[in-house]
Design a protein around this motif. Structure first.
Motif, PDB file in Angstrom:
ATOM      1  N   LEU A  58      74.406  38.847  22.013  1.00 47.85           N
ATOM      2  CA  LEU A  58      74.513  40.218  22.495  1.00 47.85           C
ATOM      3  C   LEU A  58      73.223  40.995  22.248  1.00 47.85           C
ATOM      4  CD1 LEU A  58      76.481  42.263  23.768  1.00 47.85           C
ATOM      5  CD2 LEU A  58      77.272  42.799  21.461  1.00 47.85           C
ATOM      6  N   LYS A  59      72.583  40.726  21.123  1.00 45.97           N
ATOM      7  CA  LYS A  59      71.333  41.415  20.775  1.00 45.97           C
ATOM      8  C   LYS A  59      70.111  40.744  21.391  1.00 45.97           C
ATOM      9  CE  LYS A  59      70.739  42.886  16.627  1.00 45.97           C
ATOM     10  NZ  LYS A  59      70.634  43.092  15.172  1.00 45.97           N
ATOM     11  N   GLY A  60      70.312  39.601  22.077  1.00 46.29           N
ATOM     12  CA  GLY A  60      69.192  38.886  22.680  1.00 46.29           C
ATOM     13  C   GLY A  60      68.387  38.081  21.683  1.00 46.29           C
ATOM     14  N   GLU A  61      69.008  37.713  20.572  1.00 45.20           N
ATOM     15  CA  GLU A  61      68.300  37.001  19.511  1.00 45.20           C
ATOM     16  C   GLU A  61      68.665  35.525  19.414  1.00 45.20           C
ATOM     17  OE1 GLU A  61      69.318  39.197  16.010  1.00 45.20           O
ATOM     18  OE2 GLU A  61      68.055  40.894  16.556  1.00 45.20           O
TER      19      GLU A  61
ATOM     20  N   MET B  41      72.973  42.519  10.511  1.00 41.49           N
ATOM     21  CA  MET B  41      73.915  43.205  11.389  1.00 41.49           C
ATOM     22  C   MET B  41      74.383  44.497  10.721  1.00 41.49           C
ATOM     23  SD  MET B  41      74.291  41.430  14.084  1.00 41.49           S
ATOM     24  CE  MET B  41      73.723  39.832  14.572  1.00 41.49           C
ATOM     25  N   ARG B  42      74.388  45.569  11.514  1.00 44.95           N
ATOM     26  CA  ARG B  42      74.874  46.860  11.038  1.00 44.95           C
ATOM     27  C   ARG B  42      76.228  47.118  11.668  1.00 44.95           C
ATOM     28  NH1 ARG B  42      72.189  50.959  13.002  1.00 44.95           N
ATOM     29  NH2 ARG B  42      72.811  52.361  11.339  1.00 44.95           N
ATOM     30  N   ILE B  43      77.219  47.392  10.822  1.00 43.30           N
ATOM     31  CA  ILE B  43      78.564  47.563  11.348  1.00 43.30           C
ATOM     32  C   ILE B  43      79.175  48.891  10.909  1.00 43.30           C
ATOM     33  CG2 ILE B  43      78.795  45.048  11.159  1.00 43.30           C
ATOM     34  CD1 ILE B  43      81.241  45.704   9.314  1.00 43.30           C
ATOM     35  N   GLY B  44      80.220  49.259  11.646  1.00 42.58           N
ATOM     36  CA  GLY B  44      81.022  50.422  11.311  1.00 42.58           C
ATOM     37  C   GLY B  44      82.479  50.022  11.226  1.00 42.58           C
TER      38      GLY B  44
ATOM     39  N   LYS C  44      77.763  48.478  25.730  1.00 39.88           N
ATOM     40  CA  LYS C  44      76.318  48.272  25.623  1.00 39.88           C
ATOM     41  C   LYS C  44      76.076  46.995  24.820  1.00 39.88           C
ATOM     42  CE  LYS C  44      75.316  53.121  26.292  1.00 39.88           C
ATOM     43  NZ  LYS C  44      74.656  54.319  25.806  1.00 39.88           N
ATOM     44  N   ARG C  45      75.378  47.080  23.704  1.00 36.95           N
ATOM     45  CA  ARG C  45      75.090  45.891  22.883  1.00 36.95           C
ATOM     46  C   ARG C  45      75.897  45.897  21.585  1.00 36.95           C
ATOM     47  NH1 ARG C  45      70.719  42.575  24.203  1.00 36.95           N
ATOM     48  NH2 ARG C  45      69.649  43.266  26.072  1.00 36.95           N
ATOM     49  N   THR C  46      77.091  46.471  21.655  1.00 36.33           N
ATOM     50  CA  THR C  46      77.967  46.552  20.493  1.00 36.33           C
ATOM     51  C   THR C  46      79.292  45.876  20.808  1.00 36.33           C
ATOM     52  OG1 THR C  46      76.971  48.657  19.823  1.00 36.33           O
ATOM     53  CG2 THR C  46      79.124  48.120  18.870  1.00 36.33           C
TER      54      THR C  46
ATOM     55  N   GLY D 220      77.831  35.169  18.553  1.00 36.63           N
ATOM     56  CA  GLY D 220      78.100  36.121  19.626  1.00 36.63           C
ATOM     57  C   GLY D 220      77.277  37.381  19.490  1.00 36.63           C
ATOM     58  N   LEU D 221      77.150  37.890  18.272  1.00 38.27           N
ATOM     59  CA  LEU D 221      76.357  39.093  18.049  1.00 38.27           C
ATOM     60  C   LEU D 221      74.873  38.834  18.281  1.00 38.27           C
ATOM     61  CD1 LEU D 221      78.283  40.459  14.951  1.00 38.27           C
ATOM     62  CD2 LEU D 221      78.197  41.504  17.227  1.00 38.27           C
TER      63      LEU D 221
END
Length: 165
Positions: free
Chosen positions: A153-156, A2-5, A121-123, A149-150
């Motif tokens: 959201l990413k379809g994984e 996961m890439r986060i900000g 979107k997907r974030t 949940g993530l």
């Protein structure tokens, strides 16, 4: 991965008048989940700057998760929830509800938090409190559900009620 900000909303922090402790606490917590902290910034409590950064990180960088800290109180300068709602496609009220519920176990002032969680979107974008102690408490309350949940959201991942094979 996961890439986060991480966005710290703080007038004083953005001017270098106060050390940001909450942003680094979030960075440490994210890294403990084996997430990559791809972006980190301290911004003033300015709605258009907050909105612009969130939009850029979602639309151009395709980050999976954005965590904000600060700007969720009653001060007229606290505009993080408004900025977050302005960029939202859908609401995720349960996350903010759990954070407030857990924080109420520590202080009755938790009910004064205006934090929100949304999808763009997907974030996933989540507003966190402004203090390092509260950031840790809230992160620990929500972190068990975030990876699933993530992934959805990413379809994984399968849906929550669907058994895996």
């Amino acid at each position: 991965m996961m890439r986060i900000g991480i966005i710290t909303a703080s007038d004083k922090g953005s001017r270098g008048e106060r050390e940001d402790l909450s942003g680094p606490a979030l960075k440490e917590l994210a890294q403990s989940m084996d997430w990559e902290v791809a972006e980190y910034i301290i911004l003033p409590d300015d709605q258009s700057m907050l909105e612009g950064t969130m939009r850029q990180w979602v639309d151009e960088l395709s980050l999976d998760l954005i965590l904000t800290t600060g700007g969720t109180g009653f001060s007229p300068r606290d505009v993080t929830p408004e900025a977050t709602l302005a960029v939202a496609d859908r609401l995720v009220p349960g996350i903010a509800e759990v954070m407030r519920l857990e924080s109420l176990k520590v202080t009755p002032k938790a009910m004064l938090s205006r934090a929100v969680a949304v999808l763009r979107k997907r974030t996933l974008i989540i507003n966190m409190p402004g203090s390092p102690k509260a950031v840790r408490e809230c992160f620990h309350a929500i972190s068990p559900a975030l990876p699933h949940g993530l992934q959805i959201l990413k379809g994984e991942a399968n849906e929550c009620g669907t058994p895996t094979k």
